[in-house]
Design an enzyme around this catalytic site. Sequence first.
Site, PDB file in Angstrom:
ATOM      1  N   HIS A  35       0.850  -1.201   0.000  1.00 36.39           N
ATOM      2  CA  HIS A  35       0.000   0.000   0.000  1.00 36.39           C
ATOM      3  C   HIS A  35       0.882   1.246   0.000  1.00 36.39           C
ATOM      4  O   HIS A  35       1.255   1.758   1.060  1.00 36.39           O
ATOM      5  CB  HIS A  35      -0.931  -0.020   1.221  1.00 36.39           C
ATOM      6  N   HIS A  62       1.157   4.948  -2.225  1.00 30.18           N
ATOM      7  CA  HIS A  62       0.693   5.857  -3.283  1.00 30.18           C
ATOM      8  C   HIS A  62       1.920   6.555  -3.874  1.00 30.18           C
ATOM      9  O   HIS A  62       2.728   7.130  -3.119  1.00 30.18           O
ATOM     10  CB  HIS A  62      -0.246   6.917  -2.710  1.00 30.18           C
ATOM     11  N   HIS A 118       2.028  16.739  -6.542  1.00 35.35           N
ATOM     12  CA  HIS A 118       1.344  16.836  -7.838  1.00 35.35           C
ATOM     13  C   HIS A 118       1.886  17.995  -8.668  1.00 35.35           C
ATOM     14  O   HIS A 118       1.955  17.915  -9.885  1.00 35.35           O
ATOM     15  CB  HIS A 118      -0.167  16.979  -7.628  1.00 35.35           C
ATOM     16  N   THR A 177      -3.057   7.458  -9.084  1.00 34.65           N
ATOM     17  CA  THR A 177      -4.271   7.925  -9.750  1.00 34.65           C
ATOM     18  C   THR A 177      -3.877   8.555 -11.087  1.00 34.65           C
ATOM     19  O   THR A 177      -3.157   9.564 -11.089  1.00 34.65           O
ATOM     20  CB  THR A 177      -4.955   9.030  -8.900  1.00 34.65           C
ATOM     21  N   ASP A 187     -10.174   7.794  -7.903  1.00 35.08           N
ATOM     22  CA  ASP A 187     -10.309   8.816  -6.855  1.00 35.08           C
ATOM     23  C   ASP A 187     -11.786   9.040  -6.550  1.00 35.08           C
ATOM     24  O   ASP A 187     -12.554   9.452  -7.422  1.00 35.08           O
ATOM     25  CB  ASP A 187      -9.647  10.116  -7.354  1.00 35.08           C
ATOM     26  N   GLY A 228      -8.633   8.434  -2.261  1.00 35.50           N
ATOM     27  CA  GLY A 228      -9.035   9.838  -2.275  1.00 35.50           C
ATOM     28  C   GLY A 228      -9.638  10.224  -0.942  1.00 35.50           C
ATOM     29  O   GLY A 228      -9.825   9.368  -0.061  1.00 35.50           O
ATOM     30  N   HIS A 239      -9.802   1.348  -0.053  1.00 36.24           N
ATOM     31  CA  HIS A 239      -9.682   2.056   1.224  1.00 36.24           C
ATOM     32  C   HIS A 239     -11.030   1.889   1.925  1.00 36.24           C
ATOM     33  O   HIS A 239     -12.071   2.174   1.320  1.00 36.24           O
ATOM     34  CB  HIS A 239      -9.392   3.541   0.999  1.00 36.24           C
ATOM     35  N   GLU A 241     -11.850   4.310   6.679  1.00 38.69           N
ATOM     36  CA  GLU A 241     -10.801   5.267   7.065  1.00 38.69           C
ATOM     37  C   GLU A 241     -11.408   6.306   8.009  1.00 38.69           C
ATOM     38  O   GLU A 241     -10.741   6.842   8.888  1.00 38.69           O
ATOM     39  CB  GLU A 241     -10.291   5.921   5.773  1.00 38.69           C
ATOM     40  N   ASP A 292       1.712   3.635   3.096  1.00 33.63           N
ATOM     41  CA  ASP A 292       0.708   4.568   2.561  1.00 33.63           C
ATOM     42  C   ASP A 292       1.384   5.694   1.770  1.00 33.63           C
ATOM     43  O   ASP A 292       1.382   5.663   0.542  1.00 33.63           O
ATOM     44  CB  ASP A 292      -0.164   5.135   3.690  1.00 33.63           C
TER      45      ASP A 292
HETATM   46  P1  IMP Z   1      -1.138   9.552  -6.422  1.00 28.37           P
HETATM   47  O1  IMP Z   1      -2.373   8.740  -6.665  1.00 28.37           O
HETATM   48  O2  IMP Z   1       0.107   8.896  -6.905  1.00 28.37           O
HETATM   49  O3  IMP Z   1      -1.293  10.950  -6.965  1.00 28.37           O
HETATM   50  O4  IMP Z   1      -0.937   9.658  -4.829  1.00 28.37           O
HETATM   51  C1  IMP Z   1      -1.581  10.620  -4.024  1.00 28.37           C
HETATM   52  C2  IMP Z   1      -3.086  10.368  -3.981  1.00 28.37           C
HETATM   53  O5  IMP Z   1      -3.357   9.113  -3.326  1.00 28.37           O
HETATM   54  C3  IMP Z   1      -3.844  11.385  -3.152  1.00 28.37           C
HETATM   55  O6  IMP Z   1      -4.175  12.529  -3.914  1.00 28.37           O
HETATM   56  C4  IMP Z   1      -5.083  10.604  -2.726  1.00 28.37           C
HETATM   57  O7  IMP Z   1      -6.058  10.599  -3.736  1.00 28.37           O
HETATM   58  C5  IMP Z   1      -4.557   9.204  -2.579  1.00 28.37           C
HETATM   59  N1  IMP Z   1      -4.234   8.895  -1.173  1.00 28.37           N
HETATM   60  C6  IMP Z   1      -3.035   8.921  -0.578  1.00 28.37           C
HETATM   61  N2  IMP Z   1      -3.134   8.562   0.719  1.00 28.37           N
HETATM   62  C7  IMP Z   1      -4.419   8.306   0.939  1.00 28.37           C
HETATM   63  C8  IMP Z   1      -5.148   7.881   2.092  1.00 28.37           C
HETATM   64  O8  IMP Z   1      -4.642   7.661   3.203  1.00 28.37           O
HETATM   65  N3  IMP Z   1      -6.492   7.749   1.922  1.00 28.37           N
HETATM   66  C9  IMP Z   1      -7.115   7.958   0.749  1.00 28.37           C
HETATM   67  N4  IMP Z   1      -6.465   8.333  -0.339  1.00 28.37           N
HETATM   68  C10 IMP Z   1      -5.127   8.514  -0.257  1.00 28.37           C
HETATM   69 ZN    ZN Z   2      -3.824   4.920   1.106  1.00 29.43          ZN
END
Ligand code: IMP
Ligand code: ZN
Length: 336
Positions: free
Chosen positions: A16, A18, A65, A98, A134, A166, A191, A194, A275
């Site tokens: 997990h 991101h 981002h 995402t 998302d 998201g 998810h 949460e 995470d």
């Molecule tokens: P990305 O998808 O590579 O842009 O990683 C960041 C994105 O992951 C954030 O904008 C959220 O949409 C999602 N994200 C990261 N951590 C969490 C979490 O703990 N809960 C829900 N969504 C998360």
């Molecule tokens: Zn997460």
Amino acid sequence: MEFEQFCNLLPKIELHAHLNGSLSAFSLQKLGCSNEQISEYQQLADLQATEKTLNECFKLFKVAHSATKNQQSVYLATKYVIEDFFNENVAYLELRTTPREEQNMTKADYIESVIRAIKDCDKNIIVKLLLSIDRSDDLKCEENLELIIKMRQKYPNVIKGVDFSGNPYNGTFDPKLFQKARNCGLFITLHCAEIKNDEEVEEILKFRPDRIGHGTFLHPNFGGNDSIWKLYLDTNIPLECCLTSNVACGTAKSYKQHHLQEWIKNSLPFTLCTDDKGVFGTNLSKELGLAYQYFSLTPTNLWEMTQKTVSYTFASDEEKKVLTKILQDWKVKNHF
Ligand code: IMP
Ligand code: ZN
């Protein structure tokens, strides 16, 4: 072997993570973030856990981002994150992200850039990709899934699953959408719980995803209720447990009062994950160390947890055999 060294050297499995949340301040600097942005990122990351809220944590993703707005920076970001995990001896990584559209980059370009970096990786680490839907982007969920399915047909050995993530205060879980993904052979990790949202949690558990992330408000002692917990026990779905993330976002009161204790007490399936290790200033070795510190998980417990985690991965049977052997060999070599 010292415990800290054990946590670092153990061949680990991360399920997990991101992509954008995993970027270190150093990587963000290399990607062109200004010193001002970096210090904003670090100041927030250094705040006492209790001062943070989930919504504040979400603001931090904007920094990463802003540094990954074209194909080259997405490629480099993926490369840096994989290297960071490799450098702390992660042997298998499921990275999730995402797909994002920017001025000069389509969502398909974004996915292609991530995959190019995964394929170009010359390190001894197996990397798979999960694509995130998302929940805040409600109106585009269908369209996003269509793209994911199309890309999965092109890269079946890399794209393994779909994630639902998201800001949990936005959007709702749609079982039909994820059933469609499942029918196309994608694994599903969601998810879940949460924040407290019993209705959605029930729907998610009834859907029976392959794994769930966080699972904070499931057990009655942690804001869940008896029927939800019973439903969870019936499913026995592996939990992706993110200790530091939960404490930092304030959804868990503290490490000591984290819901992981219920999984340990009841011998339920779980795996430790980071995470967003960049945002939360952690890494997988540290998370293992925390499980030792707060829940008395010994090196043997942590080795066994990692070995069980092999079966929770979305890897092929062949890859699972390779991982099992890596872990067995490491155990023999290190005499424990
Ligand atoms: P990305 O998808 O590579 O842009 O990683 C960041 C994105 O992951 C954030 O904008 C959220 O949409 C999602 N994200 C990261 N951590 C969490 C979490 O703990 N809960 C829900 N969504 C998360
Ligand atoms: Zn997460």
